[in-house]
Design a protein around this motif. Structure first.
Motif, mmCIF file in Angstrom:
data_model
loop_
_atom_site.group_PDB
_atom_site.id
_atom_site.type_symbol
_atom_site.label_atom_id
_atom_site.label_comp_id
_atom_site.label_asym_id
_atom_site.label_seq_id
_atom_site.Cartn_x
_atom_site.Cartn_y
_atom_site.Cartn_z
ATOM 1 N N ARG A 49 0.851 -1.182 0.000
ATOM 2 C CA ARG A 49 0.000 0.000 0.000
ATOM 3 C C ARG A 49 0.886 1.232 0.000
ATOM 4 N N ALA A 50 1.131 1.764 -1.165
ATOM 5 C CA ALA A 50 1.926 2.987 -1.264
ATOM 6 C C ALA A 50 1.057 4.181 -0.887
ATOM 7 N N PRO A 51 1.653 5.231 -0.302
ATOM 8 C CA PRO A 51 0.871 6.424 0.025
ATOM 9 C C PRO A 51 0.234 7.025 -1.212
ATOM 10 N N ASP A 52 -0.940 7.641 -1.038
ATOM 11 C CA ASP A 52 -1.598 8.284 -2.162
ATOM 12 C C ASP A 52 -0.829 9.551 -2.544
ATOM 13 N N PRO A 53 -1.141 10.169 -3.694
ATOM 14 C CA PRO A 53 -0.356 11.341 -4.146
ATOM 15 C C PRO A 53 -0.311 12.476 -3.133
ATOM 16 N N ASP A 54 -1.436 12.754 -2.470
ATOM 17 C CA ASP A 54 -1.428 13.851 -1.494
ATOM 18 C C ASP A 54 -0.492 13.540 -0.331
ATOM 19 N N THR A 55 -0.503 12.301 0.141
ATOM 20 C CA THR A 55 0.387 11.922 1.238
ATOM 21 C C THR A 55 1.843 11.991 0.802
ATOM 22 N N ARG A 56 2.132 11.541 -0.421
ATOM 23 C CA ARG A 56 3.516 11.613 -0.919
ATOM 24 C C ARG A 56 3.997 13.059 -0.987
ATOM 25 N N ARG A 57 3.135 13.956 -1.450
ATOM 26 C CA ARG A 57 3.541 15.364 -1.514
ATOM 27 C C ARG A 57 3.781 15.927 -0.124
ATOM 28 N N ALA A 58 2.943 15.523 0.827
ATOM 29 C CA ALA A 58 3.123 16.007 2.200
ATOM 30 C C ALA A 58 4.430 15.488 2.795
ATOM 31 N N LEU A 59 4.741 14.215 2.565
ATOM 32 C CA LEU A 59 5.988 13.658 3.077
ATOM 33 C C LEU A 59 7.194 14.316 2.424
ATOM 34 N N ALA A 60 7.105 14.557 1.108
ATOM 35 C CA ALA A 60 8.217 15.224 0.426
ATOM 36 C C ALA A 60 8.428 16.637 0.960
ATOM 37 N N LEU A 62 7.701 17.695 4.008
ATOM 38 C CA LEU A 62 8.291 17.569 5.337
ATOM 39 C C LEU A 62 9.781 17.250 5.259
ATOM 40 N N ALA A 63 10.159 16.409 4.258
ATOM 41 C CA ALA A 63 11.575 16.066 4.114
ATOM 42 C C ALA A 63 12.420 17.277 3.766
ATOM 43 N N ARG A 64 11.812 18.290 3.132
ATOM 44 C CA ARG A 64 12.560 19.491 2.753
ATOM 45 C C ARG A 64 12.483 20.580 3.817
ATOM 46 N N THR A 65 11.624 20.366 4.842
ATOM 47 C CA THR A 65 11.378 21.436 5.798
ATOM 48 C C THR A 65 12.589 21.732 6.663
ATOM 49 N N CYS A 66 13.144 20.692 7.284
ATOM 50 C CA CYS A 66 14.336 20.880 8.095
ATOM 51 C C CYS A 66 15.067 19.552 8.214
ATOM 52 N N ARG A 67 16.301 19.599 8.645
ATOM 53 C CA ARG A 67 17.104 18.390 8.723
ATOM 54 C C ARG A 67 16.539 17.386 9.718
ATOM 55 N N ALA A 68 15.923 17.870 10.784
ATOM 56 C CA ALA A 68 15.369 16.960 11.788
ATOM 57 C C ALA A 68 14.222 16.127 11.217
ATOM 58 N N THR A 70 13.984 15.322 7.883
ATOM 59 C CA THR A 70 14.332 14.695 6.612
ATOM 60 C C THR A 70 14.363 13.174 6.695
ATOM 61 N N ARG A 71 15.128 12.625 7.628
ATOM 62 C CA ARG A 71 15.291 11.170 7.654
ATOM 63 C C ARG A 71 13.978 10.432 7.936
ATOM 64 N N PRO A 72 13.189 10.820 8.971
ATOM 65 C CA PRO A 72 11.928 10.102 9.194
ATOM 66 C C PRO A 72 10.956 10.231 8.018
ATOM 67 N N ALA A 73 10.869 11.418 7.436
ATOM 68 C CA ALA A 73 9.933 11.611 6.324
ATOM 69 C C ALA A 73 10.345 10.771 5.118
ATOM 70 N N LEU A 74 11.649 10.726 4.809
ATOM 71 C CA LEU A 74 12.111 9.904 3.690
ATOM 72 C C LEU A 74 11.889 8.421 3.956
ATOM 73 N N ASP A 75 12.043 7.996 5.205
ATOM 74 C CA ASP A 75 11.800 6.586 5.531
ATOM 75 C C ASP A 75 10.370 6.192 5.204
ATOM 76 N N PHE A 76 9.406 7.043 5.550
ATOM 77 C CA PHE A 76 8.009 6.736 5.250
ATOM 78 C C PHE A 76 7.716 6.880 3.765
ATOM 79 N N LEU A 77 8.342 7.854 3.115
ATOM 80 C CA LEU A 77 8.079 8.104 1.698
ATOM 81 C C LEU A 77 8.560 6.954 0.827
ATOM 82 N N TRP A 78 9.704 6.354 1.191
ATOM 83 C CA TRP A 78 10.306 5.304 0.371
ATOM 84 C C TRP A 78 10.084 3.899 0.943
ATOM 85 N N CYS A 79 9.319 3.783 1.996
ATOM 86 C CA CYS A 79 9.122 2.469 2.618
ATOM 87 C C CYS A 79 8.450 1.488 1.672
#
Length: 540
Positions: A49-60, A62-68, A70-79
């Motif tokens: 079950r991959a995230p839907d487009p809106d969730t993917r955009r939100a995770l992306a 968050l990954a660009r928001t700050c370094r803190a 980045t890693r958790p957001a990318l983990d969920f985005l690419w899981c």
């Protein structure tokens, strides 16, 4: 006073554990793949079950928001990935990928980018041309996916077939769910089988679908490889097996879930010796059987305590062996744990038009009575050509032993049996009053008597699906629709037929019921009384 903020005013989202909990809630809101009731025992592992487009955009974002973040957001985005296309685009533009232009070998910089994301992938589906394109052109290391846990390979083989020789780089020690579809003439599949136990020692759930599997040597090799899996608990084999393969599987005592299809005209003389204890640890069983007696002889009191049984019958069975099956399931020394029982027949049945033959196939209350000992039953689906002769009282007498029932389908393929007992809409109301958790009901009933009175508290708000195949309603579509809307306001699907059967007289009548339920304003005051609670669901 110190100018530094108090420790209590620290942003809680900067605590990684709390931030991950928030992201998990975000990802969990993405829609699950839809499952029909008959899919359960044959679904393997965790649905991709991959995230839907809106969730993917939100995770992306968050990954660009700050370094803190980045890693958790990318983990969920690419899981979870349903394709390797995102990795391919790490070093090729979208235009060249779509055009399928030849790939250049990845540069060291490209490898660094790919590894940065590939090490986060845990659930992977490989079933499209772009995934094949990437695997065929990029010769990467075997530890590119160190966290991969679930691999679904060729699960849609009729859309695109990918040779199993490309699967080897994806195999790793952390893989726990493996779902592979291949052709019987795939020359690389035997070598893959031999490599699996050593390359993937942690596999607990495996599904192998072998299309056009007529090679007995391949099946024999397959059954021997099974014994090399030390942690395998669940096995689904979509291929017709012979008695030799079955014996290997039965001796694999650690299996807790088995789904197999027997070869027609095979296993006629199969009889385990008394020293063998087949199915002693099996909890979930799914079989396609040419003869129900082949299963009955494997059921021994005290040797198994099933929680799930799904059988697909390859021939029409008379009531005696079906009753013997139910009796065998009731002869367990320990308390019953059976919560799912499906019995299907999928072959053509158009030759069953002889009333005398149909009468001899009728299932009665006595046939189902042994199942009343299974008080934890949640799904009971009997879809057979056999007519079912049950009165409203007998239906409720059976159902009162299954208070946890969520899915009940006692449908059959032909008209109501002459001289038999018939269920009615009154029986349906009595049924839902003693099984409050019901969400799916299928009954072949006599719908010509529709209750006019509305009893407070009758009906169900949990039922979303109703099926009434070959149930006569005597051109009372408006009255039936009013009754259903009144007592089942949450229903989103009503059907009068099974699958793609011909639209007979009953089908046309139930099509009228659906038309009224799609537009309750046509029903008059009774329909308008529940209109606001129904239209929002959208009947399909």
């Amino acid at each position: 006073m110190s100018s530094e903020p108090a420790s209590g005013s620290r942003n809680p989202l900067l605590i990684e554990e709390l931030f991950c909990a928030v992201l998990r809630c975000l990802v969990d809101t993405t829609p699950e793949p839809t499952l029909s009731p008959i899919d359960g025992p044959h679904r393997v592992g965790i649905p991709i079950r991959a995230p839907d487009p809106d969730t993917r955009r939100a995770l992306a974002t968050l990954a660009r928001t700050c370094r803190a973040f980045t890693r958790p957001a990318l983990d969920f985005l690419w899981c979870t990935l349903n394709s390797l296309d995102p990795l391919l685009r790490c070093y090729r533009s979208r235009e060249t990928v779509v055009a399928m232009q030849p790939l250049r070998p990845p540069s060291p910089v490209d490898w660094d980018v790919i590894k940065r994301y590939a090490c986060r992938i845990q659930y992977l589906g490989v079933q499209d041309g772009l995934s094949s394109f990437f695997l065929g052109c990029a010769m990467f290391e075997t530890n590119l996916f160190p966290k991969l846990k679930v691999l679904k390979w060729n699960t849609q083989p009729y859309i695109n077939f990918i040779d199993t020789k490309l699967v080897h780089p994806l195999l790793g020690p952390n893989l726990v769910v493996l779902d592979v579809t291949t052709h019987g003439d795939d020359t690389t599949f035997p070598s893959l089988l031999k490599a699996l136990p050593s390359r993937c020692p942690a596999v607990t759930t495996a599904r192998f679908s072998i299309l056009r599997a007529g090679d007995l040597a391949l099946l024999d090799n397959f059954s021997q490889v099974l014994c090399s899996f030390k942690n395998l608990k669940s096995l689904v084999l979509d291929a017709s097996v012979n008695d030799h393969v079955l014996q290997h599987v039965l001796m694999f005592s650690q299996l807790q879930e088995i789904c197999l299809a027997f070869q027609p005209r095979q296993l006629q003389n199969f009889s385990p010796s008394p020293s063998e204890i087949p199915l002693r640890n099996t909890r979930k069983l799914g079989l396609a059987l040419p003869d129900l007696c082949q299963l009955i002889q494997l059921l021994r009191p005290g040797h198994q305590s099933f929680c799930s049984i799904m059988l697909c019958l390859l021939r029409i069975e008379f009531p005696a062996p079906i009753g013997s099956l139910f009796i065998g399931l009731a002869m367990q020394s320990q308390k019953s744990t059976l919560n799912l029982l499906h019995l299907h027949y999928t072959r053509p049945h158009l030759d069953l038009q002889d009333p005398a033959l149909l009468s001899s196939l009728t299932l009665s209350f006595n046939t189902f009575q042994p199942l009343t000992c299974h008080s934890h039953l949640r799904e009971l689906i009997i879809l057979l050509p056999n007519p079912i002769s049950l009165s409203d009282g007998e239906l409720t007498d059976l159902a009162r032993h299954w208070p946890l029932l969520q899915i009940l389908d006692l449908s059959y393929f032909f008209r109501l049996p002459e001289g038999g007992k018939h269920m009615t809409f009154k029986g349906l109301l009595s049924l839902v009053s003693i099984c409050p958790a019901l969400c799916h009901v299928g009954l072949t009933l006599d719908g010509r008597e529709v209750p006019n009175e509305v009893v407070d508290g009758s009906g169900s708000k949990t039922i979303t699906t109703l099926r009434f195949p070959h149930s006569p309603i005597s051109n009372q579509a408006r009255l039936v629709a009013t009754f259903l809307l009144t007592h089942f306001p949450s229903v989103t699907s009503v059907r009068g037929l099974l699958g793609a059967n011909q639209l007979d007289r009953h089908g046309r009548e139930w099509a009228g019921v659906e038309a009224y339920m799609l537009d309750p304003s046509k029903l008059g005051k009774h329909g308008r009384r529940v209109n606001s609670g129904y239209v929002s669901h959208g009947l399909v």
